[in-house]
Write a protein that holds these residues in place. Structure first.
Motif, PDB file in Angstrom:
ATOM      1  N   THR A 152       8.781  45.061 -18.697  1.00  0.00           N
ATOM      2  CA  THR A 152       8.484  46.485 -18.825  1.00  0.00           C
ATOM      3  C   THR A 152       8.268  46.828 -20.295  1.00  0.00           C
ATOM      4  O   THR A 152       8.727  46.100 -21.172  1.00  0.00           O
ATOM      5  N   PRO A 153       7.599  47.953 -20.559  1.00  0.00           N
ATOM      6  CA  PRO A 153       7.499  48.390 -21.957  1.00  0.00           C
ATOM      7  C   PRO A 153       8.859  48.885 -22.445  1.00  0.00           C
ATOM      8  O   PRO A 153       9.679  49.353 -21.650  1.00  0.00           O
ATOM      9  N   ALA A 154       9.096  48.770 -23.711  1.00  0.00           N
ATOM     10  CA  ALA A 154      10.369  49.227 -24.293  1.00  0.00           C
ATOM     11  C   ALA A 154      10.379  50.742 -24.428  1.00  0.00           C
ATOM     12  O   ALA A 154       9.343  51.370 -24.625  1.00  0.00           O
ATOM     13  N   GLY A 155      11.576  51.311 -24.289  1.00  0.00           N
ATOM     14  CA  GLY A 155      11.766  52.714 -24.614  1.00  0.00           C
ATOM     15  C   GLY A 155      11.404  53.728 -23.544  1.00  0.00           C
ATOM     16  O   GLY A 155      11.482  54.920 -23.801  1.00  0.00           O
ATOM     17  N   GLU A 156      11.008  53.305 -22.363  1.00  0.00           N
ATOM     18  CA  GLU A 156      10.681  54.258 -21.296  1.00  0.00           C
ATOM     19  C   GLU A 156      11.814  54.273 -20.275  1.00  0.00           C
ATOM     20  O   GLU A 156      12.380  53.245 -19.954  1.00  0.00           O
ATOM     21  N   ARG A 157      12.098  55.455 -19.746  1.00  0.00           N
ATOM     22  CA  ARG A 157      13.228  55.595 -18.817  1.00  0.00           C
ATOM     23  C   ARG A 157      12.994  54.918 -17.469  1.00  0.00           C
ATOM     24  O   ARG A 157      13.868  54.247 -16.959  1.00  0.00           O
ATOM     25  N   ASP A 158      11.847  55.105 -16.862  1.00  0.00           N
ATOM     26  CA  ASP A 158      11.593  54.532 -15.541  1.00  0.00           C
ATOM     27  C   ASP A 158      10.162  53.991 -15.465  1.00  0.00           C
ATOM     28  O   ASP A 158       9.339  54.489 -14.707  1.00  0.00           O
ATOM     29  N   PRO A 159       9.873  52.965 -16.273  1.00  0.00           N
ATOM     30  CA  PRO A 159       8.498  52.471 -16.329  1.00  0.00           C
ATOM     31  C   PRO A 159       8.134  51.590 -15.136  1.00  0.00           C
ATOM     32  O   PRO A 159       8.995  51.048 -14.450  1.00  0.00           O
ATOM     33  N   ASP A 160       6.836  51.466 -14.939  1.00  0.00           N
ATOM     34  CA  ASP A 160       6.313  50.473 -14.016  1.00  0.00           C
ATOM     35  C   ASP A 160       6.342  49.119 -14.719  1.00  0.00           C
ATOM     36  O   ASP A 160       6.403  49.046 -15.949  1.00  0.00           O
ATOM     37  N   LEU A 161       6.260  48.057 -13.936  1.00  0.00           N
ATOM     38  CA  LEU A 161       6.163  46.729 -14.524  1.00  0.00           C
ATOM     39  C   LEU A 161       4.835  46.577 -15.259  1.00  0.00           C
ATOM     40  O   LEU A 161       3.805  47.109 -14.831  1.00  0.00           O
ATOM     41  N   LEU A 162       4.879  45.837 -16.339  1.00  0.00           N
ATOM     42  CA  LEU A 162       3.664  45.449 -17.047  1.00  0.00           C
ATOM     43  C   LEU A 162       2.943  44.378 -16.219  1.00  0.00           C
ATOM     44  O   LEU A 162       3.536  43.800 -15.300  1.00  0.00           O
ATOM     45  N   PRO A 163       1.687  44.072 -16.521  1.00  0.00           N
ATOM     46  CA  PRO A 163       0.990  43.015 -15.777  1.00  0.00           C
ATOM     47  C   PRO A 163       1.770  41.692 -15.737  1.00  0.00           C
ATOM     48  O   PRO A 163       1.833  41.030 -14.699  1.00  0.00           O
ATOM     49  N   ALA A 164       2.414  41.317 -16.846  1.00  0.00           N
ATOM     50  CA  ALA A 164       3.221  40.087 -16.848  1.00  0.00           C
ATOM     51  C   ALA A 164       4.401  40.209 -15.885  1.00  0.00           C
ATOM     52  O   ALA A 164       4.776  39.242 -15.212  1.00  0.00           O
ATOM     53  N   GLY A 165       4.989  41.401 -15.802  1.00  0.00           N
ATOM     54  CA  GLY A 165       6.103  41.627 -14.873  1.00  0.00           C
ATOM     55  C   GLY A 165       5.655  41.555 -13.426  1.00  0.00           C
ATOM     56  O   GLY A 165       6.354  41.006 -12.569  1.00  0.00           O
ATOM     57  N   LYS A 166       4.476  42.103 -13.144  1.00  0.00           N
ATOM     58  CA  LYS A 166       3.938  42.028 -11.778  1.00  0.00           C
ATOM     59  C   LYS A 166       3.640  40.585 -11.401  1.00  0.00           C
ATOM     60  O   LYS A 166       3.931  40.157 -10.271  1.00  0.00           O
ATOM     61  N   ALA A 167       3.093  39.818 -12.342  1.00  0.00           N
ATOM     62  CA  ALA A 167       2.814  38.400 -12.080  1.00  0.00           C
ATOM     63  C   ALA A 167       4.110  37.635 -11.842  1.00  0.00           C
ATOM     64  O   ALA A 167       4.207  36.791 -10.941  1.00  0.00           O
ATOM     65  N   ARG A 168       5.133  37.944 -12.627  1.00  0.00           N
ATOM     66  CA  ARG A 168       6.433  37.281 -12.470  1.00  0.00           C
ATOM     67  C   ARG A 168       7.049  37.644 -11.113  1.00  0.00           C
ATOM     68  O   ARG A 168       7.637  36.810 -10.433  1.00  0.00           O
ATOM     69  N   ALA A 169       6.917  38.905 -10.698  1.00  0.00           N
ATOM     70  CA  ALA A 169       7.446  39.340  -9.398  1.00  0.00           C
ATOM     71  C   ALA A 169       6.749  38.600  -8.257  1.00  0.00           C
ATOM     72  O   ALA A 169       7.388  38.203  -7.276  1.00  0.00           O
ATOM     73  N   GLU A 170       5.443  38.403  -8.373  1.00  0.00           N
ATOM     74  CA  GLU A 170       4.702  37.614  -7.371  1.00  0.00           C
ATOM     75  C   GLU A 170       5.235  36.185  -7.321  1.00  0.00           C
ATOM     76  O   GLU A 170       5.422  35.612  -6.256  1.00  0.00           O
ATOM     77  N   ARG A 171       5.478  35.638  -8.492  1.00  0.00           N
ATOM     78  CA  ARG A 171       6.003  34.265  -8.579  1.00  0.00           C
ATOM     79  C   ARG A 171       7.390  34.169  -7.954  1.00  0.00           C
ATOM     80  O   ARG A 171       7.704  33.205  -7.263  1.00  0.00           O
TER      81      ARG A 171
END
Length: 155
Positions: free
Chosen positions: A31-50
């Protein structure tokens, strides 16, 4: 009578077998730093798929997430692929989620946060991980029978 005794003996062994079920614990993914309730970044979405592919063959009964987008999105690929129910827990109630996980009769996945995962792993009987910094994404702990395994889920 002999069959009845064997049946009773096997039934009394079931709780012991359930206690040996693995519990999987991970922090939400990138996720990006400093946000209270962010969405996953593209790398986070790829990791979640994995993660979904990595745990696809496991007999996970329930996925526990906090009520934040990043934890729900981390669990979503696995939950969707396998039709696994997702339940929320309060991240301030570590003992509550630990009790729920320990009571499970099948494996569960807990998706937490940088400030909750070390406590969860430790209270589940595992080796406490070092404190997690914002950049520490992708670790998956497996706790089973007093042993702790740890793998890195790549994006």
């Amino acid at each position: 009578m002999r069959i009845l005794l064997l049946l009773l003996a096997s039934l009394t062994a079931l709780p012991a077998l359930a206690k040996d079920q693995p519990i999987y614990v991970t922090r939400h993914y990138d996720t990006p730093a400093g946000e209270r309730d962010p969405d996953l970044l593209p790398a986070g979405k790829a990791r979640a798929e994995r993660l979904g592919k990595l745990l696809a063959g496991k007999r996970i009964a329930t996925i526990y997430v906090t009520d934040y987008r990043r934890t729900r999105q981390t669990a979503a690929p696995l939950a969707t692929r396998r039709g696994i129910p997702v339940e929320t827990y309060d991240p301030r109630d570590t003992s509550g989620i630990v009790a729920r996980a320990k009571a499970a009769t099948r494996p569960v996945l807990i998706v937490g946060h940088s400030n909750t995962v070390p406590d969860i792993v430790e209270q589940l009987g595992g080796t406490r991980p070092a404190e997690l910094a914002h950049e520490d994404f992708g670790d998956l702990w497996t706790l089973r029978g007093g042993k702790t395994g740890r793998v890195k889920v790549a994006p």
